[in-house]
Design a protein around this motif. Structure first.
Motif, PDB file in Angstrom:
ATOM      1  N   SER A 141       0.932  -1.058   0.046  1.00 47.32           N
ATOM      2  CA  SER A 141       0.043  -0.098  -0.152  1.00 47.32           C
ATOM      3  C   SER A 141       0.768   1.196  -0.044  1.00 47.32           C
ATOM      4  O   SER A 141       0.478   2.319  -0.401  1.00 47.32           O
ATOM      5  CB  SER A 141      -0.889  -0.094   1.236  1.00 47.32           C
ATOM      6  N   ARG A 142       1.986   1.083   0.404  1.00 45.76           N
ATOM      7  CA  ARG A 142       2.989   2.332   0.424  1.00 45.76           C
ATOM      8  C   ARG A 142       3.768   2.515  -0.946  1.00 45.76           C
ATOM      9  O   ARG A 142       4.392   3.499  -1.067  1.00 45.76           O
ATOM     10  CB  ARG A 142       3.818   2.295   1.554  1.00 45.76           C
ATOM     11  N   CYS A 143       3.554   1.350  -1.803  1.00 48.28           N
ATOM     12  CA  CYS A 143       4.373   1.600  -2.985  1.00 48.28           C
ATOM     13  C   CYS A 143       3.477   2.235  -4.175  1.00 48.28           C
ATOM     14  O   CYS A 143       2.038   2.109  -4.056  1.00 48.28           O
ATOM     15  CB  CYS A 143       4.729   0.259  -3.522  1.00 48.28           C
ATOM     16  N   GLN A 144       4.086   2.506  -5.127  1.00 47.18           N
ATOM     17  CA  GLN A 144       3.241   3.277  -6.319  1.00 47.18           C
ATOM     18  C   GLN A 144       2.760   2.243  -7.115  1.00 47.18           C
ATOM     19  O   GLN A 144       3.776   1.208  -7.461  1.00 47.18           O
ATOM     20  CB  GLN A 144       4.305   4.092  -6.908  1.00 47.18           C
ATOM     21  N   LYS A 145       1.386   2.125  -7.423  1.00 48.77           N
ATOM     22  CA  LYS A 145       0.938   0.897  -8.686  1.00 48.77           C
ATOM     23  C   LYS A 145       2.099   0.763  -9.694  1.00 48.77           C
ATOM     24  O   LYS A 145       2.160   1.859 -10.364  1.00 48.77           O
ATOM     25  CB  LYS A 145      -0.378   1.229  -8.739  1.00 48.77           C
TER      26      LYS A 145
ATOM     27  N   SER B  26       5.080  -0.047  -9.782  1.00 50.77           N
ATOM     28  CA  SER B  26       6.624   0.196  -9.437  1.00 50.77           C
ATOM     29  C   SER B  26       7.253  -1.094  -9.552  1.00 50.77           C
ATOM     30  O   SER B  26       6.688  -2.292  -9.227  1.00 50.77           O
ATOM     31  CB  SER B  26       6.980   0.872  -8.282  1.00 50.77           C
TER      32      SER B  26
ATOM     33  N   TRP C 113       6.531  -2.893  -6.058  1.00 54.74           N
ATOM     34  CA  TRP C 113       5.055  -3.268  -6.113  1.00 54.74           C
ATOM     35  C   TRP C 113       4.918  -4.567  -6.718  1.00 54.74           C
ATOM     36  O   TRP C 113       4.090  -5.393  -6.176  1.00 54.74           O
ATOM     37  CB  TRP C 113       4.325  -2.012  -6.634  1.00 54.74           C
TER      38      TRP C 113
END
Length: 171
Positions: free
Chosen positions: A100-104, A106, A109
């Motif tokens: 949830s803390r990552c950019q979709k 990436s 992710w």
């Protein structure tokens, strides 16, 4: 398989002599061929009191509980399966928290997504192994005692379907 691709040709097993329904199923690791085979539904004679038989009750807390007509019993615990599922749920929660803390999209992710898939497949394999070990215990128990007939408990929907399919005889 699929549009623009060549057809998938599976060799026919030697024991398959009649037309049957077949499906190819992806189990998460590889493809499996599932074949539906109908068994004869001839009327079987009623069990005599001299026959050794057992009844198996399938459940969640106990994977299987077996009782014979001689009074012997076996309970196979399902605790291992429940603990694996609980651990799996916790692991997925931890991965989702990180994800949830990552950019979709990436790299991180995607890597966490692969980790989630690996953990899920590992859990499925471990649960399958424990179920196999439990059913093996039941089979060995029945084989050691010379059980000739085995009755399985059924869910409500299966009981209703069976009751509708089996004709009753009036005396």
């Amino acid at each position: 398989m699929g549009r623009g691709r060549p057809s998938l040709i599976v060799p026919k097993p030697a024991w398959l002599t009649e037309k049957r329904a077949c499906t190819i199923v992806w189990n998460g690791v590889h493809q499996e061929l599932h074949i539906c085979i109908a068994h004869d539904t001839k009327e079987r004679p009623l069990l005599e009191s001299t026959y050794k038989h057992a009844t198996v009750d399938l459940g969640q807390i106990h994977q299987a509980a077996v009782v014979t007509n001689t009074g012997e019993a076996l309970a196979v615990s399902g605790r291992g399966i429940r603990s694996l599922k609980r651990l799996h749920s916790k692991q997925l929660g931890a991965i989702q928290k990180k994800r949830s803390r990552c950019q979709k999209g990436s790299r991180r992710w995607r890597k966490l997504g692969r980790t989630r898939a690996k953990r899920t497949l590992r859990c499925k394999r471990q649960v399958r192994d424990l179920r196999h070990k439990g059913t093996r215990q039941v089979g060995d128990f029945c084989k050691e005692r010379g059980i000739e007939a085995l009755f399985l408990s059924a869910t409500r929907t299966a009981c209703a379907a069976t009751a509708a399919a089996v004709p009753t005889t009036s005396a």
